[in-house]
Design an enzyme around this catalytic site. Structure first.
Site, PDB file in Angstrom:
ATOM      1  N   GLU A  18       0.832  -1.208   0.000  1.00  0.00           N
ATOM      2  CA  GLU A  18       0.000   0.000   0.000  1.00  0.00           C
ATOM      3  C   GLU A  18       0.871   1.264   0.000  1.00  0.00           C
ATOM      4  OE1 GLU A  18      -3.893  -1.748   2.394  1.00  0.00           O
ATOM      5  OE2 GLU A  18      -2.098  -1.139   3.515  1.00  0.00           O
ATOM      6  N   SER A  60       5.584  -5.046  12.840  1.00  0.00           N
ATOM      7  CA  SER A  60       4.325  -5.747  12.548  1.00  0.00           C
ATOM      8  C   SER A  60       4.119  -5.939  11.049  1.00  0.00           C
ATOM      9  CB  SER A  60       3.148  -4.944  13.111  1.00  0.00           C
ATOM     10  OG  SER A  60       3.090  -3.672  12.462  1.00  0.00           O
ATOM     11  N   HIS A 116      -7.997  43.389 -22.961  1.00  0.00           N
ATOM     12  CA  HIS A 116      -8.582  43.587 -24.298  1.00  0.00           C
ATOM     13  C   HIS A 116      -9.892  42.818 -24.393  1.00  0.00           C
ATOM     14  CE1 HIS A 116      -8.883  42.091 -28.603  1.00  0.00           C
ATOM     15  NE2 HIS A 116      -8.919  43.393 -28.752  1.00  0.00           N
ATOM     16  N   ASN A 117     -10.896  43.424 -25.040  1.00  0.00           N
ATOM     17  CA  ASN A 117     -12.216  42.765 -25.167  1.00  0.00           C
ATOM     18  C   ASN A 117     -12.606  42.100 -23.843  1.00  0.00           C
ATOM     19  OD1 ASN A 117     -12.276  43.564 -27.802  1.00  0.00           O
ATOM     20  ND2 ASN A 117     -12.127  41.540 -28.707  1.00  0.00           N
ATOM     21  N   GLU A 135     -12.028  47.142 -21.390  1.00  0.00           N
ATOM     22  CA  GLU A 135     -12.553  47.588 -22.677  1.00  0.00           C
ATOM     23  C   GLU A 135     -14.025  47.232 -22.831  1.00  0.00           C
ATOM     24  OE1 GLU A 135     -11.489  47.401 -27.435  1.00  0.00           O
ATOM     25  OE2 GLU A 135     -10.925  45.722 -26.159  1.00  0.00           O
ATOM     26  N   ASP A 156     -16.968  47.277 -26.022  1.00  0.00           N
ATOM     27  CA  ASP A 156     -17.372  47.492 -27.419  1.00  0.00           C
ATOM     28  C   ASP A 156     -18.876  47.731 -27.462  1.00  0.00           C
ATOM     29  OD1 ASP A 156     -14.853  46.992 -28.260  1.00  0.00           O
ATOM     30  OD2 ASP A 156     -15.351  45.367 -29.628  1.00  0.00           O
ATOM     31  N   HIS A 177     -18.686  41.539 -29.533  1.00  0.00           N
ATOM     32  CA  HIS A 177     -17.659  41.723 -30.548  1.00  0.00           C
ATOM     33  C   HIS A 177     -18.357  41.846 -31.894  1.00  0.00           C
ATOM     34  CE1 HIS A 177     -13.593  40.554 -32.434  1.00  0.00           C
ATOM     35  NE2 HIS A 177     -13.510  41.755 -31.908  1.00  0.00           N
ATOM     36  N   GLU A 206     -14.941  51.479 -27.149  1.00  0.00           N
ATOM     37  CA  GLU A 206     -14.967  51.275 -28.606  1.00  0.00           C
ATOM     38  C   GLU A 206     -16.418  51.547 -29.008  1.00  0.00           C
ATOM     39  OE1 GLU A 206     -12.920  49.910 -32.160  1.00  0.00           O
ATOM     40  OE2 GLU A 206     -12.097  50.165 -30.165  1.00  0.00           O
ATOM     41  N   LYS A 245     -12.006  56.650 -21.629  1.00  0.00           N
ATOM     42  CA  LYS A 245     -11.165  56.851 -22.812  1.00  0.00           C
ATOM     43  C   LYS A 245     -12.057  56.712 -24.041  1.00  0.00           C
ATOM     44  CE  LYS A 245      -8.066  54.371 -25.816  1.00  0.00           C
ATOM     45  NZ  LYS A 245      -9.127  54.146 -26.791  1.00  0.00           N
ATOM     46  N   SER A 282      -4.292  54.575 -30.054  1.00  0.00           N
ATOM     47  CA  SER A 282      -4.243  53.109 -29.975  1.00  0.00           C
ATOM     48  C   SER A 282      -3.470  52.580 -31.170  1.00  0.00           C
ATOM     49  CB  SER A 282      -5.658  52.527 -29.986  1.00  0.00           C
ATOM     50  OG  SER A 282      -6.314  52.815 -28.782  1.00  0.00           O
ATOM     51  N   ASN A 285      11.500   9.699 -13.750  1.00  0.00           N
ATOM     52  CA  ASN A 285      10.587   9.097 -12.755  1.00  0.00           C
ATOM     53  C   ASN A 285      10.675   9.671 -11.346  1.00  0.00           C
ATOM     54  OD1 ASN A 285       9.346   7.376 -14.486  1.00  0.00           O
ATOM     55  ND2 ASN A 285      10.817   5.715 -14.197  1.00  0.00           N
TER      56      ASN A 285
END
Length: 597
Positions: A5, A34, A152-153, A182, A184, A197, A231, A280, A361, A516
Site C-alpha cells: 500500500e 508488525s 482587451h475585449n 474595454e 465594445d 464583438h 470602442e 477613454k 491606440s 521518474n
C-alpha cells in the site's frame, strides 16, 4: 498500511522509488515490526521520505556543532549566502523569533534545523523580495510614467468569434489587478446600448450592466484609477443613453472635470486619481477651449476616416466612411477628460502638436514596427502620452502577443486577452506582481525623462548602463504536480529559465530531465545569463515533464521582475497555467547576482 500500500501511495505522490530504498525506510519506521505502519510510524516514514538532504548540507556548512545555528552563525549565513549585507545583524534574531519551533533554542538565541527549513520554505525565504510585494513605489508621477495592467475585449470569456460575453469576465479581470478594461458598444434594438464583438456570433450583454459591475468591483483590489476604454459604434441617441448610465450609475466615481482649472501640461498621477474611473473615448474639441453651444456635434469626414484607422473592429460591409457623417453625442464627449482618443500622425507631429491628454491606440503589428524602426522616439513619446496596444484582429482564438516588446518602448496600456492562459499572461502577472499588485508599476527612470535617448535595440548606449550576471543553481524540486492522472504515470521533470527583456536579453537555458521523480528530484545544475537592462527584464521559471516522442507537458511556472529577485538559497513556489498557486510544489535554487565585467 502495509508495504504494498505504501508503494501504491508513493506512485500517487509522483515518486518512483527504488524498491530496496523504500523497503529500507519502511522497515526503519516499522518500530513494532508488525509489517505495517501505524499512524505515528507513518509520520516517521513520511519525515524520512521528505528529508531535505540539500538543505541539511547548507545547514552543516554554517553550523559549528552540526546541531544548530548560533546567532553569529545565522548572521554569517545571511551575509554570505543570502547576500543581505548589513541587514543580517538585525534580521537574524527576527528570523529565530518567527520560525524557530523550539523554545529552548529560542532562549539560546539559536536556530535548529527545523527552524532553518521553515524559514527557507516561507515567503521570506522565497525568491521574491518581500518589500517589493508591498506598495512601495512613488505613485505621485504622471500617469504616462507607469505601466498599467490592461485587458482587451474584457467582456469575452472565450474566443473572439463565437465566445460567451459575460459580466464575470470583468469581475475576474478587476480581481486580477486589471486597471484598464474595454467595452465594445453597439446600438441595441430597444434603445439600450449592447456590448459584444461586432460582426461576430459572440453573445451580447447590456452596457448598463457592465457599468454597474464596474461600480461594484473597480476598487476591491486596488484604489488606483480604472480606465474604461470605449470602442463606440453607437448612434448619437444611444451614445446619450450611455452618457446617462455612466453619470447615474458611477456618480462621483466617474471623473468628469479636470482636477484643477488649469490646462494640464502633464497627466495627473495615480495618487491624485485614486478611486476614480476615467473614460477613454473620442471627444469634440479639447480641454483648452470652453466650448460654446454653436459647435456642431458632427465629426468631419476627414476626422472620422482618420479615427477609424485605429478602431479595432472592422467596419460593417455597408459602411462607407467617405459618405456617412458620423456624430458624437455632446453628453458622452463631455465625460472624456484625460484620455481623448486621437489618430496617430507620427512622432514628429506628436512632439509639435499633441496634448498630454490625447492618446492613440496601436495594433500590435504597428507598435512592433514602430518599436523596431524608431524605438528611442517611441520611448520619448511615451514619457508624455499614453499609448494603448491591442491584439491583431487575426487573433480570433483570443491568443496574445508578447507584451514585453511593447513595455520595452514604454507603452503603458498593453492590452491582453486576460481569459487566455499562457506565457503572455504569465509575463503580465509577473510584472504586476510587484508594488502591492495595484495594477500600476513605475517605469525605470530612463523611460520617464522627456529627453531620454534610450533605445531597447542599443541598451549599451544609455547613461548608467551596467549589465549584470545572473547565475542560477537549480538544486531540487519538491512535490511537483502530476500531469498525467493515469495510474502509475510519473513525471520526468526538467527546469527551464527564460529571460524576457530588451532584444539582447532574450534568452533561455534548461537543465537535464530527471527520470521518474516528481516528488524530490535533484538537479544541481547551474544556468548563467548576462542581463543588459535589468530594470526591464522578467525571469520565468518553467517546469516541464520531458517527453522524448512529443512536446513536453507544462507542470508549473513562476515569473517575476529581475529587480525583485532575492539572491541566495531560495524557494520558488510554483503556479499553475492559469496563475493560481499549486502548494506545496516548489523549486529550491541558489541565486547569485554580480556585476558583469
Amino acid at each position: 498500511m502495509n508495504f504494498k500500500e505504501v508503494r501504491k501511495l508513493l506512485k500517487m505522490m509522483n515518486v518512483e522509488m527504488n524498491e530496496d530504498h523504500a523497503l529500507h525506510l519502511f522497515t526503519m519506521a516499522d518500530k513494532s515490526e508488525s509489517g505495517s505502519l501505524e499512524i505515528e510510524e507513518f509520520v516517521q516514514f513520511y519525515k524520512m521520505l521528505t528529508q531535505r538532504d540539500e538543505i541539511w548540507k547548507v545547514f552543516q556548512d554554517y553550523s559549528g556543532d552540526g546541531e544548530k545555528l548560533m546567532l553569529e552563525e545565522l548572521e554569517n549565513f545571511l551575509t554570505i549566502a543570502q547576500q543581505e549585507g548589513e541587514q543580517s545583524a538585525q534580521h537574524a534574531p527576527e528570523l529565530i523569533e518567527r520560525y524557530e519551533p523550539s523554545e529552548t533554542a529560542k532562549k539560546q538565541g539559536a536556530m535548529s534545523f527545523d527552524g532553518f527549513q521553515m524559514y527557507l520554505c516561507s515567503q521570506e525565504g522565497s525568491i521574491f523580495k518581500p518589500e517589493h510585494r508591498e506598495l512601495h513605489q512613488d505613485m505621485s508621477q504622471p500617469l504616462s510614467h507607469y505601466f498599467i495592467s490592461s485587458s482587451h475585449n474584457t467582456y469575452l470569456l472565450e474566443d473572439q468569434l463565437r465566445g460567451h460575453s459575460s459580466l464575470e469576465a470583468y469581475i475576474q479581470a478587476l480581481k486580477r489587478g486589471c486597471r484598464c478594461v474595454e467595452v465594445d458598444c453597439w446600438d441595441g434594438n430597444d434603445g439600450e446600448p449592447i456590448v459584444y464583438h461586432g460582426h461576430t456570433l459572440t453573445s451580447k450583454i447590456l452596457f448598463r450592466d457592465i457599468i454597474s459591475t464596474l461600480k461594484e468591483y473597480a476598487f476591491k483590489v486596488s484604489d488606483f484609477p480604472v480606465i474604461l476604454s470605449l470602442e463606440n459604434h453607437c448612434g448619437v441617441e444611444q451614445q446619450t443613453v450611455m452618457a446617462q448610465h455612466l453619470s447615474q450609475i458611477l456618480g462621483d466615481t466617474l471623473l468628469t472635470t479636470q482636477l484643477d482649472e488649469q490646462v494640464p501640461q502633464e497627466l495627473p498621477s495615480p495618487q491624485e486619481l485614486k478611486g476614480k474611473i476615467l473614460l477613454k473615448a473620442k471627444k469634440i474639441g479639447g480641454l483648452e477651449e470652453c466650448l460654446d453651444d454653436t459647435l456642431t456635434d458632427e465629426v468631419s469626414d476627414e476626422e472620422e476616416i482618420a479615427n477609424n484607422d485605429d478602431s479595432e473592429d472592422p467596419p460593417a460591409e455597408n459602411h462607407n466612411a467617405k459618405t456617412s457623417k458620423s456624430k458624437l453625442s455632446r453628453e458622452l464627449s463631455d465625460l472624456v477628460v484625460y484620455c481623448k482618443s486621437v489618430h496617430f500622425h507620427g512622432f514628429e507631429h506628436a512632439r509639435l502638436h499633441t496634448k498630454c491628454y490625447e492618446m492613440s491606440s496601436f495594433s500590435e503589428s504597428k507598435a512592433k514596427r514602430l518599436a523596431k524602426e524608431a524605438g528611442a522616439d517611441f520611448v520619448q513619446y511615451n514619457t508624455r502620452q499614453l499609448s494603448r496596444i491591442y491584439p491583431s484582429g487575426l487573433r480570433t482564438d483570443s491568443s496574445n502577443y508578447n507584451p514585453q516588446e511593447m513595455w520595452n518602448v514604454g507603452c503603458q496600456i498593453v492590452a491582453l486577452n486576460f481569459q487566455t492562459a499562457g506565457l503572455e499572461m504569465d509575463l503580465n502577472d509577473g510584472l504586476f506582481r510587484q508594488n502591492g499588485c495595484c495594477g500600476y508599476v513605475l517605469k525605470p527612470d530612463f523611460m520617464r525623462d522627456g529627453n531620454t535617448q534610450f533605445s531597447p535595440e542599443k541598451p549599451e548606449e544609455r547613461q548608467g548602463y551596467k549589465p549584470l550576471r545572473l547565475s542560477i543553481q537549480v538544486i531540487s524540486g519538491q512535490q511537483l504536480p502530476k500531469v498525467n492522472q493515469k495510474e502509475g504515470s510519473i513525471v520526468d521533470p526538467l527546469v527551464r529559465v527564460e529571460i524576457y527583456g530588451v532584444p539582447q536579453d532574450q534568452n533561455k537555458e534548461e537543465t537535464s530531465h530527471i527520470n521518474n521523480n516528481g516528488f524530490n528530484p535533484v538537479w544541481n545544475e547551474s544556468l548563467n545569463f548576462v542581463i543588459h537592462t535589468p530594470e526591464l527584464a522578467l525571469v520565468r521559471f518553467v517546469v516541464e515533464d520531458y517527453d522524448k516522442a512529443s512536446r513536453n507537458d507544462f507542470m508549473g511556472q513562476f515569473t517575476l521582475p529581475f529587480t525583485c529577485i532575492q539572491a541566495g538559497y531560495r524557494h520558488i513556489h510554483l503556479l499553475s497555467k492559469d496563475g493560481t498557486p499549486i502548494p506545496p510544489s516548489s523549486l529550491f535554487v541558489n541565486i547569485s547576482i554580480s556585476e558583469f565585467t
